[in-house]
Enzyme design. Structure first.
Site, PDB file in Angstrom:
ATOM      1  N   CYS A 209     103.075  11.523  49.493  1.00  0.00           N
ATOM      2  CA  CYS A 209     104.163  12.502  48.717  1.00  0.00           C
ATOM      3  C   CYS A 209     104.132  13.875  49.334  1.00  0.00           C
ATOM      4  O   CYS A 209     105.176  14.379  49.323  1.00  0.00           O
ATOM      5  CB  CYS A 209     103.848  12.389  47.297  1.00  0.00           C
ATOM      6  SG  CYS A 209     103.161  10.631  46.637  1.00  0.00           S
TER       7      CYS A 209
ATOM      8  N   CYS B 204     108.066   3.778  49.536  1.00  0.00           N
ATOM      9  CA  CYS B 204     108.112   4.053  47.666  1.00  0.00           C
ATOM     10  C   CYS B 204     109.461   4.300  47.497  1.00  0.00           C
ATOM     11  O   CYS B 204     109.990   4.195  46.321  1.00  0.00           O
ATOM     12  CB  CYS B 204     107.223   4.863  47.592  1.00  0.00           C
ATOM     13  SG  CYS B 204     107.694   6.649  48.303  1.00  0.00           S
TER      14      CYS B 204
ATOM     15  N   CYS C  79     108.324  10.350  42.776  1.00  0.00           N
ATOM     16  CA  CYS C  79     107.218  10.170  41.859  1.00  0.00           C
ATOM     17  C   CYS C  79     106.691  11.377  41.303  1.00  0.00           C
ATOM     18  O   CYS C  79     107.017  12.675  41.924  1.00  0.00           O
ATOM     19  CB  CYS C  79     106.204   9.561  42.308  1.00  0.00           C
ATOM     20  SG  CYS C  79     105.339  10.495  43.784  1.00  0.00           S
TER      21      CYS C  79
ATOM     22  N   ASP D  37     111.178   6.885  47.755  1.00  0.00           N
ATOM     23  CA  ASP D  37     111.381   8.294  47.088  1.00  0.00           C
ATOM     24  C   ASP D  37     112.045   9.283  48.021  1.00  0.00           C
ATOM     25  O   ASP D  37     111.964   8.949  49.010  1.00  0.00           O
ATOM     26  CB  ASP D  37     110.176   9.176  46.814  1.00  0.00           C
ATOM     27  CG  ASP D  37     109.531   8.411  45.547  1.00  0.00           C
ATOM     28  OD1 ASP D  37     110.072   7.419  45.056  1.00  0.00           O
ATOM     29  OD2 ASP D  37     108.192   8.576  45.336  1.00  0.00           O
TER      30      ASP D  37
HETATM   31 FE1  FES Z   1     106.378   8.106  47.217  1.00  0.00          FE
HETATM   32 FE2  FES Z   1     105.289   9.697  45.942  1.00  0.00          FE
HETATM   33  S1  FES Z   1     105.044   7.607  45.684  1.00  0.00           S
HETATM   34  S2  FES Z   1     106.569   9.914  47.335  1.00  0.00           S
END
Ligand code: FES
Length: 145
Positions: A103, A33, A59, A35
């Site tokens: 996450c 993702c 996110c 992040d």
């Molecule tokens: Fe990747 Fe939340 S979508 S940390």
């Protein structure tokens, strides 16, 4: 879809920021993702986590889990902080939807990475802690993101 606690920690995240001269800093990322989460720990001579701050570029669930994780490790010993797993963070938030479990894993990994950094700086070994897989802090000394 999200519990009230998740929404609360997302909208009013606790302990956002940096700690100057932190005892340990850990930066982890999720390649899928994209992040990124960074955790700062201030650990005193008795091994108690006096302060914990975070910065998360990710996110809403990543923000909420890092916020909750900082709350959970504050005031704890290093060993107790190791027990703050992604499951513990999720439970404290009254759950997360299945697609958002990764996450919370980032929060656990960020704590571990910061503890690993602390251990390396102090040339100590923390029982039960292994080198974090997703630590992406190497070679990033001058990064700003
Ligand atoms: Fe990747 Fe939340 S979508 S940390």
């Amino acid at each position: 879809m999200y519990s009230e606690k998740v929404m609360d920690h997302f909208q009013n995240p606790r302990n956002v920021g940096e700690i100057e001269n932190a005892s340990g800093v850990g930066t982890v990322g999720n390649a899928k993702c994209g992040d990124i989460m960074r955790m700062y720990l201030d650990i005193d001579d008795n091994g108690i986590i006096q302060d914990c701050k975070f910065k998360t570029f990710g996110c809403g669930a990543a923000v909420a889990t890092s916020s909750m994780a900082t709350e959970l490790v504050k005031g704890k010993t290093i060993q107790q902080a190791l027990e703050v797993t992604n499951k513990a963070v999720m439970e404290a938030l009254d759950g997360l939807p299945p697609v958002k479990v990764h996450c919370s894993l980032l929060a656990e990994e960020a704590i571990h990475a910061a503890l690993w950094d602390y251990a390396e700086k102090n040339h100590i070994k923390i029982e039960g802690l292994s080198k974090p897989k997703n630590d992406i802090s190497e070679g990033e000394e001058e990064d700003e993101y």
